[in-house]
Design a protein around this motif. Structure first.
Motif: not given
Length: 415
Positions: A38-45, A63-72, A77-80, A100-106
């Motif tokens: 779907e050529k997603i630009d931003v993932l919101l969790v 969790y971490y394997q998924f984030l590494c895969k999405i970073a490539n 961006h991923v916002v969690i 560093v992987l453009n994963v933003h966590v709050v």
């Protein structure tokens, strides 16, 4: 720009003792492939990444394997945000590394509201969206306790606290947008993990009341009008809030219990064009495949056996919850069912034998209910109900207590 909204993964959740890592892994693989397709630009969790505050090693690995895969991938961006099931400190611990992987966590409410406002840039490093990443707001975060306050006072404080926090964060976002939107409009997306008024739930879905003893279910009015889309988590049923198409729960990606067995699971894809007119924002639901069939069978003995025969004929691999509601007491019900399902991939995860339960509980104390008893009380009722000889009770009870002790002392992080 395209966003994908998901929530309530509950990684590590089991179903009556059955680990579900295969399902979670298949969902995350499907999600990563969907993001690419779907050529997603931003993932919101939107919260409840894990099922407990101390997730197992396997849940963390997924969790971490998924984030590494999405970073490539194409996803920039991923916002969690943290949910009520998540440990804020656990989620926040690696956030500097994940950035560093453009994963933003709050993981929890921040000391400064501006820290929950995240501006994301496109591949040319130009701002393209502002995220109000508001996590689950705990009671202590938004309400001061005062002596002698009534339930109504408490409810009003909770609602005002939620509304004030969103107002502060969104005002900061609006100010930033006014400064940045010189040539191209920039959308504001809000995230949240909360229970809105009128929200749909299902029996057995595990959704907890967030503020114990309160009626603090907020409505869509707490979200400022400057917000172009609200990505919510906590409720497991995909739904809009207050008939507002742009305020949504994505729901959980897999059924969390048998009450959700027949529910279609979804993610939400939001496509922003150059205009910020809410009527022109494309919001589409995408169905998630069923990775493990669940089925609840309730009724008489004949009805249950007939349905099991149909499932066997269909070569099913479903997990079952069976509730016997017939009038006769069947003492060997489990053994009979196990024999019927020999050499199949069908698994019985739970049996509710209402007649047997009532018989055991009411054997001596007719006015008791299961909620009145602990596990040891129920075990003693079983010994009495089946007339186990006194000379055998000590050794059976000792074995039972050893099993309970073993279960309680298991290392929950060991897989």
């Amino acid at each position: 720009m395209k966003l994908l909204h998901t929530s309530d993964w509950h990684l590590g959740r089991s179903l009556y003792g059955r680990k579900r890592y295969d399902e979670f892994g298949e969902f995350l693989n499907w999600l990563s492939q969907t993001i690419i397709t779907e050529k997603i630009d931003v993932l919101l969790v939107a919260g409840d990444i894990f099922d407990t505050s101390t997730p197992s090693n396997k849940a963390q690995e997924l969790y971490y394997q998924f984030l590494c895969k999405i970073a490539n991938s194409c996803c920039r961006h991923v916002v969690i945000i943290g949910g009520n099931h998540d440990s804020p400190t656990f989620l926040n611990a690696p956030k500097d590394l994940l950035r560093v992987l453009n994963v933003h966590v709050v993981g929890a409410m921040t000391e400064q509201p501006e820290d929950e406002v995240i501006t994301l840039c496109n591949k040319d490093d130009h701002p393209e969206v502002i995220i109000c990443a508001v996590p689950y707001l705990r009671d202590k975060d938004i309400r001061n306790v005062e002596a002698g306050e009534s339930i109504e006072d408490k409810n009003n404080k909770l609602i005002h606290g939620l509304k004030d926090h969103y107002a502060q964060v969104c005002q900061i976002a609006q100010t930033q947008r006014d400064d940045l939107s010189k040539t191209k409009p920039i959308p504001i997306i809000a995230m949240g993990h909360l229970f809105t008024a009128g929200g749909k739930t299902l029996d057995g879905d595990g959704v907890r009341e967030l503020y114990v003893g309160s009626l603090a279910h907020v409505d869509e009015s707490i979200f400022p009008k400057s917000i172009d889309y609200v990505a919510l988590g906590h409720l497991h049923v995909p739904q809009c809030v207050g008939k507002k198409n742009h305020i949504r729960y994505s729901g959980s990606p897999i059924p969390m219990g048998f009450g959700e067995a027949r529910q279609e699971k979804k993610v939400i894809i939001v496509d922003f064009e150059d205009t910020l007119n809410k009527d022109n924002i494309q919001i589409n639901e995408m169905s998630i495949p069923c990775f493990q069939a669940l089925e609840k069978i309730a009724g008489s003995q004949d009805k249950i056996y007939a349905r099991l025969a149909q499932l066997k004929q269909a070569d099913s691999s479903a997990w079952l919850e069976i509730e016997y509601t017939g009038k006769e007491v069947i003492s060997n019900f489990r053994e009979t069912l196990d024999e019927l399902l020999l050499d199949t991939d069908i698994e019985i995860r739970r049996i509710k034998n209402k007649r047997m339960t009532d018989s055991v509980i009411n054997a001596i104390y007719p006015d008791e209910t299961l909620d009145d008893l602990d596990v040891n009380d129920v075990f003693q009722r079983c010994l009495e109900r089946f007339d186990v000889p006194e000379e055998e009770r000590d050794i059976i009870t000792q074995a039972y207590l050893e099993i309970i002790k073993s279960l309680n002392e298991d290392d929950v992080n060991a897989e």
